[in-house]
Design a protein around this motif. Structure first.
Motif, short mmCIF file in Angstrom:
data_model
loop_
_atom_site.label_atom_id
_atom_site.label_comp_id
_atom_site.label_asym_id
_atom_site.label_seq_id
_atom_site.Cartn_x
_atom_site.Cartn_y
_atom_site.Cartn_z
N GLY A 23 1.23 33.76 -36.99
CA GLY A 23 0.64 34.31 -35.74
C GLY A 23 -0.93 34.60 -35.48
N ASN A 63 6.63 39.65 -42.82
CA ASN A 63 7.49 39.18 -42.78
C ASN A 63 9.04 40.42 -43.56
OD1 ASN A 63 6.85 37.49 -41.29
ND2 ASN A 63 6.51 35.44 -42.45
N LYS A 212 5.18 41.96 -25.97
CA LYS A 212 4.41 39.92 -24.94
C LYS A 212 5.28 39.07 -25.65
CE LYS A 212 1.47 41.93 -22.07
NZ LYS A 212 -0.02 41.98 -21.37
N ASP A 213 5.06 39.62 -26.91
CA ASP A 213 5.58 38.41 -28.32
C ASP A 213 6.68 37.95 -28.29
OD1 ASP A 213 2.71 38.10 -28.47
OD2 ASP A 213 2.79 38.99 -31.03
N GLU A 214 7.59 39.38 -28.36
CA GLU A 214 9.02 38.96 -28.45
C GLU A 214 9.42 38.99 -27.44
OE1 GLU A 214 10.79 42.58 -29.21
OE2 GLU A 214 10.21 42.47 -31.24
N ALA A 216 8.09 36.07 -25.10
CA ALA A 216 7.89 34.97 -25.32
C ALA A 216 8.63 33.89 -25.83
CB ALA A 216 6.22 35.16 -25.59
N LYS A 217 9.30 34.39 -27.10
CA LYS A 217 10.07 34.06 -27.81
C LYS A 217 11.45 34.71 -27.33
CE LYS A 217 7.83 35.56 -32.02
NZ LYS A 217 7.34 36.24 -33.29
N GLY A 218 11.87 35.11 -26.01
CA GLY A 218 13.12 35.19 -25.70
C GLY A 218 14.17 35.93 -26.48
N VAL A 219 13.36 37.14 -26.91
CA VAL A 219 14.03 38.15 -27.50
C VAL A 219 14.55 39.63 -27.11
CG1 VAL A 219 13.78 40.29 -29.93
CG2 VAL A 219 12.56 37.38 -30.40
#
Length: 220
Positions: A23, A63, A212-214, A216-219
């Motif tokens: 990312g 990670n 915003k990242d989550e 976009a991932k649908g989290v």
């Protein structure tokens, strides 16, 4: 005693991760932030974002630690801990009491950040690098609300204090309730609050990007 449940990571892998973090849109400015983590207030301490400083401190990658918890770990079998205990003249029961007292204090600090009790925000505890090496640090928790998202999140600031107190000294102090309370009171009078206005703004910026990242991932 707190320890991240992370996998051991070779130095070469860490260096590589610094250059090629998944990312890659992550701002380079965020890599220079102090050592802290961001947790969703509703997720009971699950790490959602860890700064580069935090990763460096523990010898882990993003990670490794994201999705984990800053949770109590039983390090009573640590060879280093046994050696230090012998040098300090502490019995096995005194060491266990010391670790339990520090762990309980750290857990109370999380509760305090959630607004459920009143205890000093700064907690000196023993932590462990991924190599198993022990070090003295101070953990501070704060509950923040993002000004535009309205999202409540916890920020845990981890500051290494080995220059001020040794592993040996902290272990001995925490073996007695009175001496540990005195140490906490002494540090509360002398240390500066790590949550400066500048850090607060950086926290909000990191939290917003993560949100915003989550999203976009649908989290979320």
């Amino acid at each position: 005693m707190l320890r991240l449940a992370v996998k051991r990571t070779h130095t070469s892998a860490i260096r590589s991760h610094h250059r090629h973090r998944p990312g890659g849109s992550q701002s380079n400015a965020l890599f220079d932030l102090p050592s802290y983590v961001i947790c969703d207030s509703k997720a009971k301490g699950v790490i959602r974002y860890a700064t580069q400083g935090f990763q460096d401190l523990f010898g882990c990658t993003a990670n490794d630690c994201e999705g984990q918890k800053l949770s109590p770990a039983n390090l009573l079998q640590s060879h280093e801990l046994k050696k230090i205990s012998l040098e300090a003249g502490l019995s096995c029961s005194e060491v266990a009491t010391s670790i339990h007292r520090m762990t309980r204090a750290a857990e109370e600090a999380v509760q305090c950040a959630a607004g459920t009790c009143q205890v000093p925000a700064h907690v000196p505890v023993l932590l462990s690098h991924s190599s198993g090496e022990l070090f003295a640090c101070e953990i501070s928790w704060r509950k923040n609300v993002h000004p535009t998202l309205g999202w409540s999140y916890h920020a845990g600031l981890v500051q290494k204090i080995s220059k001020d107190i040794s592993v040996h000294g902290l272990l001995v102090a925490a073996s007695q309730e009175t001496s540990y309370a005195e140490l906490r009171a002494e540090r509360a009078e002398t240390i500066q609050d790590g949550f400066s206005q500048e850090l607060a703004e950086e926290l909000h910026a990191a939290a917003e990007k993560m949100w915003k990242d989550e999203l976009a991932k649908g989290v979320k």
